[in-house]
Scaffold this motif. Sequence first.
Motif, PDB file in Angstrom:
ATOM      1  N   TYR A 241      -4.488   2.041  -8.055  1.00 24.59           N
ATOM      2  CA  TYR A 241      -4.242   2.290  -6.639  1.00 24.59           C
ATOM      3  C   TYR A 241      -5.475   1.950  -5.809  1.00 24.59           C
ATOM      4  O   TYR A 241      -5.358   1.337  -4.740  1.00 24.59           O
ATOM      5  CB  TYR A 241      -3.844   3.749  -6.401  1.00 24.59           C
ATOM      6  CG  TYR A 241      -3.780   4.082  -4.935  1.00 24.59           C
ATOM      7  CD1 TYR A 241      -2.700   3.661  -4.161  1.00 24.59           C
ATOM      8  CD2 TYR A 241      -4.810   4.764  -4.302  1.00 24.59           C
ATOM      9  CE1 TYR A 241      -2.648   3.929  -2.808  1.00 24.59           C
ATOM     10  CE2 TYR A 241      -4.766   5.035  -2.947  1.00 24.59           C
ATOM     11  CZ  TYR A 241      -3.679   4.617  -2.207  1.00 24.59           C
ATOM     12  OH  TYR A 241      -3.643   4.875  -0.866  1.00 24.59           O
ATOM     13  N   LEU A 242      -6.641   2.354  -6.288  1.00 28.21           N
ATOM     14  CA  LEU A 242      -7.868   2.058  -5.543  1.00 28.21           C
ATOM     15  C   LEU A 242      -8.095   0.554  -5.418  1.00 28.21           C
ATOM     16  O   LEU A 242      -8.624   0.081  -4.414  1.00 28.21           O
ATOM     17  CB  LEU A 242      -9.068   2.742  -6.192  1.00 28.21           C
ATOM     18  CG  LEU A 242      -9.095   4.266  -6.072  1.00 28.21           C
ATOM     19  CD1 LEU A 242     -10.264   4.842  -6.859  1.00 28.21           C
ATOM     20  CD2 LEU A 242      -9.147   4.703  -4.625  1.00 28.21           C
TER      21      LEU A 242
ATOM     22  N   HIS B  49     -13.074   3.519   4.407  1.00 30.44           N
ATOM     23  CA  HIS B  49     -13.072   4.096   3.066  1.00 30.44           C
ATOM     24  C   HIS B  49     -13.453   5.571   3.034  1.00 30.44           C
ATOM     25  O   HIS B  49     -13.378   6.195   1.999  1.00 30.44           O
ATOM     26  CB  HIS B  49     -13.957   3.285   2.126  1.00 30.44           C
ATOM     27  CG  HIS B  49     -13.241   2.083   1.614  1.00 30.44           C
ATOM     28  ND1 HIS B  49     -12.606   2.056   0.418  1.00 30.44           N
ATOM     29  CD2 HIS B  49     -13.019   0.873   2.172  1.00 30.44           C
ATOM     30  CE1 HIS B  49     -12.037   0.880   0.234  1.00 30.44           C
ATOM     31  NE2 HIS B  49     -12.281   0.144   1.295  1.00 30.44           N
TER      32      HIS B  49
ATOM     33  N   LEU C 291       0.829  -1.200   0.000  1.00 30.49           N
ATOM     34  CA  LEU C 291       0.000   0.000   0.000  1.00 30.49           C
ATOM     35  C   LEU C 291       0.869   1.257   0.000  1.00 30.49           C
ATOM     36  O   LEU C 291       0.593   2.213  -0.724  1.00 30.49           O
ATOM     37  CB  LEU C 291      -0.944   0.000   1.204  1.00 30.49           C
ATOM     38  CG  LEU C 291      -1.938   1.149   1.285  1.00 30.49           C
ATOM     39  CD1 LEU C 291      -2.856   1.149   0.068  1.00 30.49           C
ATOM     40  CD2 LEU C 291      -2.749   1.050   2.555  1.00 30.49           C
TER      41      LEU C 291
ATOM     42  N   CYS D 189      -2.493   6.436   1.834  1.00 28.54           N
ATOM     43  CA  CYS D 189      -2.147   5.996   3.180  1.00 28.54           C
ATOM     44  C   CYS D 189      -1.077   4.914   3.082  1.00 28.54           C
ATOM     45  O   CYS D 189      -0.981   4.208   2.085  1.00 28.54           O
ATOM     46  CB  CYS D 189      -3.376   5.496   3.935  1.00 28.54           C
ATOM     47  SG  CYS D 189      -4.361   4.296   3.066  1.00 28.54           S
TER      48      CYS D 189
ATOM     49  N   ALA E 162      -3.658   0.991   6.962  1.00 29.90           N
ATOM     50  CA  ALA E 162      -5.110   1.138   6.966  1.00 29.90           C
ATOM     51  C   ALA E 162      -5.595   2.263   7.870  1.00 29.90           C
ATOM     52  O   ALA E 162      -6.652   2.832   7.642  1.00 29.90           O
ATOM     53  CB  ALA E 162      -5.757  -0.176   7.395  1.00 29.90           C
TER      54      ALA E 162
ATOM     55  N   ARG F 156      -5.709  -0.534  -2.716  1.00 29.71           N
ATOM     56  CA  ARG F 156      -6.211  -0.004  -1.444  1.00 29.71           C
ATOM     57  C   ARG F 156      -7.419  -0.792  -0.954  1.00 29.71           C
ATOM     58  O   ARG F 156      -7.539  -1.095   0.229  1.00 29.71           O
ATOM     59  CB  ARG F 156      -6.568   1.471  -1.606  1.00 29.71           C
ATOM     60  CG  ARG F 156      -6.893   2.179  -0.310  1.00 29.71           C
ATOM     61  CD  ARG F 156      -7.243   3.644  -0.580  1.00 29.71           C
ATOM     62  NE  ARG F 156      -7.290   4.419   0.622  1.00 29.71           N
ATOM     63  CZ  ARG F 156      -8.279   4.367   1.499  1.00 29.71           C
ATOM     64  NH1 ARG F 156      -9.303   3.571   1.306  1.00 29.71           N
ATOM     65  NH2 ARG F 156      -8.250   5.126   2.591  1.00 29.71           N
TER      66      ARG F 156
ATOM     67  N   VAL G 173      -7.211  -2.231   2.768  1.00 29.54           N
ATOM     68  CA  VAL G 173      -7.813  -1.346   3.771  1.00 29.54           C
ATOM     69  C   VAL G 173      -9.236  -1.814   4.047  1.00 29.54           C
ATOM     70  O   VAL G 173     -10.001  -2.047   3.113  1.00 29.54           O
ATOM     71  CB  VAL G 173      -7.813   0.122   3.277  1.00 29.54           C
ATOM     72  CG1 VAL G 173      -8.499   1.034   4.283  1.00 29.54           C
ATOM     73  CG2 VAL G 173      -6.398   0.586   3.019  1.00 29.54           C
TER      74      VAL G 173
ATOM     75  N   ALA H 275       0.960   4.034  -2.934  1.00 27.18           N
ATOM     76  CA  ALA H 275       0.646   5.425  -2.604  1.00 27.18           C
ATOM     77  C   ALA H 275       1.745   6.360  -3.105  1.00 27.18           C
ATOM     78  O   ALA H 275       1.450   7.438  -3.641  1.00 27.18           O
ATOM     79  CB  ALA H 275       0.465   5.578  -1.099  1.00 27.18           C
TER      80      ALA H 275
END
Length: 169
Positions: A104-105, A117, A41, A123, A126, A108, A112, A45
Amino acid sequence: PQRWTLGRHRPYPLPTPIEDDQVWRLLDFVDRRPSSADRALSRAARRLAIVLMYTAGLRRGEVARLRMEDVDAETGVLRIWGSKFHKSRSVPLSPSATRGVREYLGVRAALVPRNAHKTMLLCSCAAHGYSDEGLSNAIHNVMHRSGIWANAPRVPRVHDFRHAFAVAA
């Protein structure tokens, strides 16, 4: 008045040019870095932050303050709230930057929890988003370790991505 009480004592440093091939090599370096599941993550990011600053001309603080609800991944538009001089704006993304946001989403979403959300977009874990300084330090660290600017007089500042965007535009 005394001279030392007035303004800045030395001039602002000139921006260091960042070329397209240097950005590609930097993104490749970020992608090739070995990472465990808990660091995936953070790596994603950092990659997205570089993409957004270079392709959309965002300031590091704008990137760090992006929240999940500020991103429309379908249309490729970011909503920036209360930026410099407390102005807000919508920023359209290029197709490649929109793909980067979607990737990325996906990373994530896998790492996470769903109840988190409505938090910061970028980040490293999480629970917490990046601060302005934290994001700047993370990106600057990657720029130093990549070795791309090893023979240059100095490594570009994080804000120089914005300058590179302005020159290209």
